[in-house]
Design an enzyme around this catalytic site. Structure first.
Site, PDB file in Angstrom:
ATOM      1  N   ASN A 119      16.548  43.451  35.258  1.00 48.01           N
ATOM      2  CA  ASN A 119      17.503  44.038  36.432  1.00 48.01           C
ATOM      3  C   ASN A 119      18.022  43.843  37.783  1.00 48.01           C
ATOM      4  O   ASN A 119      18.600  44.520  38.100  1.00 48.01           O
ATOM      5  CB  ASN A 119      15.636  45.128  38.039  1.00 48.01           C
ATOM      6  CG  ASN A 119      15.158  44.544  38.295  1.00 48.01           C
ATOM      7  OD1 ASN A 119      14.975  43.194  37.375  1.00 48.01           O
ATOM      8  ND2 ASN A 119      14.812  44.082  39.751  1.00 48.01           N
ATOM      9  N   GLU A 169       6.597  36.842  40.102  1.00 54.50           N
ATOM     10  CA  GLU A 169       7.014  38.355  40.754  1.00 54.50           C
ATOM     11  C   GLU A 169       7.430  39.879  39.573  1.00 54.50           C
ATOM     12  O   GLU A 169       7.393  39.410  38.562  1.00 54.50           O
ATOM     13  CB  GLU A 169       7.927  37.705  41.085  1.00 54.50           C
ATOM     14  CG  GLU A 169       8.535  36.482  42.225  1.00 54.50           C
ATOM     15  CD  GLU A 169       9.548  36.222  42.330  1.00 54.50           C
ATOM     16  OE1 GLU A 169      10.504  36.161  41.743  1.00 54.50           O
ATOM     17  OE2 GLU A 169       9.342  34.862  43.658  1.00 54.50           O
ATOM     18  N   GLU A 187       7.488  32.319  46.289  1.00 52.61           N
ATOM     19  CA  GLU A 187       8.290  31.666  45.838  1.00 52.61           C
ATOM     20  C   GLU A 187       9.741  31.776  47.659  1.00 52.61           C
ATOM     21  O   GLU A 187       9.847  33.219  47.676  1.00 52.61           O
ATOM     22  CB  GLU A 187       9.378  31.432  44.669  1.00 52.61           C
ATOM     23  CG  GLU A 187       8.384  31.014  43.710  1.00 52.61           C
ATOM     24  CD  GLU A 187       9.552  30.522  42.556  1.00 52.61           C
ATOM     25  OE1 GLU A 187      10.255  30.850  42.431  1.00 52.61           O
ATOM     26  OE2 GLU A 187       8.916  31.127  41.673  1.00 52.61           O
TER      27      GLU A 187
HETATM   28  P1  NAD Z   1       9.314  42.980  31.048  1.00 50.31           P
HETATM   29  O1  NAD Z   1       7.673  42.185  31.443  1.00 50.31           O
HETATM   30  O2  NAD Z   1       9.979  43.657  30.532  1.00 50.31           O
HETATM   31  O3  NAD Z   1      10.457  41.353  30.556  1.00 50.31           O
HETATM   32  C1  NAD Z   1      10.655  40.073  31.406  1.00 50.31           C
HETATM   33  C2  NAD Z   1      11.027  39.185  30.895  1.00 50.31           C
HETATM   34  O4  NAD Z   1       9.645  38.717  29.739  1.00 50.31           O
HETATM   35  C3  NAD Z   1      12.006  39.449  29.894  1.00 50.31           C
HETATM   36  O5  NAD Z   1      12.773  37.869  29.446  1.00 50.31           O
HETATM   37  C4  NAD Z   1      10.721  39.259  28.368  1.00 50.31           C
HETATM   38  O6  NAD Z   1      11.676  39.402  27.475  1.00 50.31           O
HETATM   39  C5  NAD Z   1       9.755  38.735  28.403  1.00 50.31           C
HETATM   40  N1  NAD Z   1       8.759  39.038  28.095  1.00 50.31           N
HETATM   41  C6  NAD Z   1       8.057  40.095  27.756  1.00 50.31           C
HETATM   42  N2  NAD Z   1       6.673  40.196  27.278  1.00 50.31           N
HETATM   43  C7  NAD Z   1       6.930  38.257  26.770  1.00 50.31           C
HETATM   44  C8  NAD Z   1       5.643  38.342  26.744  1.00 50.31           C
HETATM   45  N3  NAD Z   1       4.738  38.437  26.225  1.00 50.31           N
HETATM   46  N4  NAD Z   1       5.497  36.494  26.290  1.00 50.31           N
HETATM   47  C9  NAD Z   1       6.585  35.720  26.866  1.00 50.31           C
HETATM   48  N5  NAD Z   1       7.587  36.492  27.754  1.00 50.31           N
HETATM   49  C10 NAD Z   1       7.847  37.831  27.616  1.00 50.31           C
HETATM   50  O7  NAD Z   1      10.155  43.411  32.942  1.00 50.31           O
HETATM   51  P2  NAD Z   1      11.314  43.704  32.555  1.00 50.31           P
HETATM   52  O8  NAD Z   1      11.238  45.628  31.864  1.00 50.31           O
HETATM   53  O9  NAD Z   1      12.241  42.854  32.026  1.00 50.31           O
HETATM   54  O10 NAD Z   1      11.788  43.295  34.174  1.00 50.31           O
HETATM   55  C11 NAD Z   1      11.332  44.861  34.996  1.00 50.31           C
HETATM   56  C12 NAD Z   1      10.118  44.926  35.771  1.00 50.31           C
HETATM   57  O11 NAD Z   1       9.972  43.452  36.249  1.00 50.31           O
HETATM   58  C13 NAD Z   1       9.242  45.555  36.431  1.00 50.31           C
HETATM   59  O12 NAD Z   1       8.281  45.590  36.251  1.00 50.31           O
HETATM   60  C14 NAD Z   1       9.963  45.411  38.055  1.00 50.31           C
HETATM   61  O13 NAD Z   1       9.160  45.530  38.972  1.00 50.31           O
HETATM   62  C15 NAD Z   1       9.154  43.746  37.506  1.00 50.31           C
HETATM   63  N6  NAD Z   1      10.264  43.064  38.987  1.00 50.31           N
HETATM   64  C16 NAD Z   1       9.607  42.313  39.759  1.00 50.31           C
HETATM   65  C17 NAD Z   1       9.631  41.883  40.139  1.00 50.31           C
HETATM   66  C18 NAD Z   1       9.331  40.555  42.395  1.00 50.31           C
HETATM   67  O14 NAD Z   1       9.824  40.115  42.889  1.00 50.31           O
HETATM   68  N7  NAD Z   1       8.052  41.023  41.677  1.00 50.31           N
HETATM   69  C19 NAD Z   1      11.388  41.408  40.601  1.00 50.31           C
HETATM   70  C20 NAD Z   1      11.921  41.970  39.698  1.00 50.31           C
HETATM   71  C21 NAD Z   1      11.568  42.945  38.696  1.00 50.31           C
END
Ligand code: NAD
Length: 500
Positions: A169, A268, A481
């Site tokens: 994002n 996060e 962090e």
């Molecule tokens: P996601 O969890 O689908 O993917 C994030 C990353 O994890 C990607 O690189 C993905 O390939 C990897 N991944 C997925 N499954 C995995 C597994 N089983 N093992 C290892 N890696 C794996 O998230 P997204 O759709 O890319 O991002 C959106 C989400 O991120 C939303 O829920 C948002 O709230 C959250 N987010 C949180 C923060 C924060 O600071 N709290 C910041 C930005 C985004």
């Protein structure tokens, strides 16, 4: 970031290549496996991305391990700090390339890349260059029975090879938010960027080489999560700790992988953030801040607001004014200077957001504005667009009110007392962020202390100081962090006891 495409008749073969960055070299997967990266705004092909198998992940992790025990080990804190500054300067030198790469990754208006996301990525390296130079240790004089005493003092050492799993994002900002402190603290990293956003992480590899960061300190492997590069990296026994940003359910899967070998995690994760607007608020500022927090980046900001609570006397006015702002947003080609609203990241994510638009309708929402897909001309119609959307009238247990949607939408609900507003704001499994809009200073402090979140803004939103603790409560995260708090995760604190 990418090299000259191979001339061939197929579009895929003509497209740019995103390769892994392992031990200072751009490499493709041995089995030639690749997947497509498409532009979110018109679904056109940006390029082909190498997909790492276990062999590539293993090569990246072992390069990181060798660098940790080799050239990176002897480098002093001062030298590392200077190198982090050089990385920031290297990013700024290739500023336009980073803007272009981030633009191809996310499809958001270029002004957002050039005003916020790319400068903030460079700022992460500068900020942690300063932090590591100014950290003090602790020391105690300890009495002993013989009267001679002992001195206890602490030192910080790098934790080791850090696996960095990042989302799509705000890909460059969020990835560097982890890579910068990790390297500044003397660790080495293997980054697995989101499959949706391979560009800037790859480009950063070129900068690392340009400014002389030793080979193997920064590595990138591309691919997906389960059964792919993400899982292979988090399961790798030579990865000492894992820092992750993404969805809460992904965090659960990663935590299971990290349990083998009891490796440390910093998470996060998702949110369902509230905003509380009291009747004494400056309504102009509240509406401006609220609408930014809902629609910025097409609602794909972890800190964004999806639940707006408004004190009843100003409810109708706030709803009407937010509707007017939502309807003034202009989707369009992201390079058009009039465009101020971009697409969602992918067709898949659009399906998810539209499923919540349908659920809101089915669960009895009043659709104040939006609820569908905007009409866009030509190739833009193939992009992953949705309308900015506002609902009222949903029950507190309706799924669009409880579940993270991660789109440009919110539900607005009236409240009659401070206690009710706090209760509703806390009625969620998430605890990332909130914003409070009021001109009553005592109330602002009182309510801020009652809401179970990691970050509270009063009369503002997304105002960040990189030295402050960043992270979520409840299911929104583990650990903090930012500033010295990053040291808790990226270093190992050791105690040395000297008997005098
Ligand atoms: P996601 O969890 O689908 O993917 C994030 C990353 O994890 C990607 O690189 C993905 O390939 C990897 N991944 C997925 N499954 C995995 C597994 N089983 N093992 C290892 N890696 C794996 O998230 P997204 O759709 O890319 O991002 C959106 C989400 O991120 C939303 O829920 C948002 O709230 C959250 N987010 C949180 C923060 C924060 O600071 N709290 C910041 C930005 C985004």
């Amino acid at each position: 970031m990418v090299d000259t495409p191979v001339i061939d008749k197929t579009a895929a073969a003509r497209a740019a290549r995103f390769r892994h960055f392992i031990d200072g070299e751009m490499v493709e997967s041995a089995d030639g496996r690749m997947f497509e990266k498409r532009r979110p705004f018109d679904n056109s092909l940006v390029g082909m991305v190498s997909e790492a198998g276990r062999a590539e992940v293993d090569a990246a992790v072992m390069a990181a391990r060798n660098a940790l025990n080799g050239p990176w080990k002897g480098i002093s804190v001062e030298e590392r700090s200077d190198m982090m500054r050089a990385v920031a300067d290297g990013i700024n030198k290739r500023f336009d390339d980073f803007v272009e790469a981030e633009f191809n990754d996310t499809g958001q208006p270029k002004t957002m890349m050039s005003h916020a996301f790319v400068p903030r990525g460079a700022a992460n390296f500068k900020s942690f260059a300063d932090v590591v130079k100014s950290v003090a240790g602790e020391a105690f004089q300890t009495p002993t029975p013989d009267g001679a005493g002992a001195i206890n003092y602490s030192i910080r050492k790098p934790k080791g090879v850090i696996g960095v799993i990042s989302p799509w994002n705000a890909p460059f900002l969020l990835m560097t938010w982890k890579v910068a402190p990790a390297l500044a603290c003397g660790n080495t990293v293997v980054v697995k960027p989101s499959e949706e956003t391979p560009g800037t992480a790859t480009l950063l590899g070129e900068v690392m080489n340009d400014v002389g960061i030793p080979k193997g300190v920064y590595n990138v492997v591309h691919g997906f999560g389960p059964e792919s590069a993400g899982a292979f990296l988090t399961e790798h026994p030579e990865v000492d700790a894992i820092t992750f940003t993404g969805e809460t359910r992904t965090g659960t899967a990663i935590m299971k992988a990290a349990a083998v070998g009891t490796r440390d995690v910093s998470f996060e994760m998702g949110g369902k953030n509230s905003a509380l607007v009291f009747a004494d608020a400056d309504i102009d500022k509240a509406v401006e801040g609220l609408t930014r927090s809902i629609f910025l980046n097409c609602g794909q900001v972890c800190l964004g607001t999806e639940r707006v609570l408004v004190e009843r006397p100003i409810f109708d006015e706030v709803v009407a004014r937010m509707k007017a702002v939502a309807e003034s947003l202009r989707p369009g080609h992201p390079e058009d200077k009039h465009t101020n609203f971009g697409p969602l990241i992918s067709q898949e994510h659009r399906d998810k957001v539209l499923s919540y638009y349908a659920k809101a309708k089915a669960e009895g929402a009043t659709i104040v504005t939006g609820g569908g897909v905007p009409d866009l001309p030509g190739d833009l119609a193939k992009g992953s667009w949705v309308q900015p959307t506002i609902w009222t009238g949903l029950a507190d247990d309706a799924s669009p009110v409880r579940e993270e949607i991660f789109g440009p939408c919110c539900h607005i609900r009236p409240f009659d007392s401070e206690g009710e507003a706090v209760r509703v704001a806390n009625d969620t499994e998430y605890g990332l962020a909130t914003s409070i809009w009021t001109s009553d200073l005592s109330r602002a402090h009182r309510v801020a202390q009652e809401i179970d979140v990691g970050i509270t803004w009063v009369n503002s939103w997304f105002l960040r100081d990189l030295r402050t603790p960043f992270g979520g409560s409840k299911q929104s995260g583990i650990g903090r962090e930012g500033g010295v708090h990053s040291l808790e995760f990226y270093t190992e604190l050791r105690n040395i006891c000297v008997k005098l």
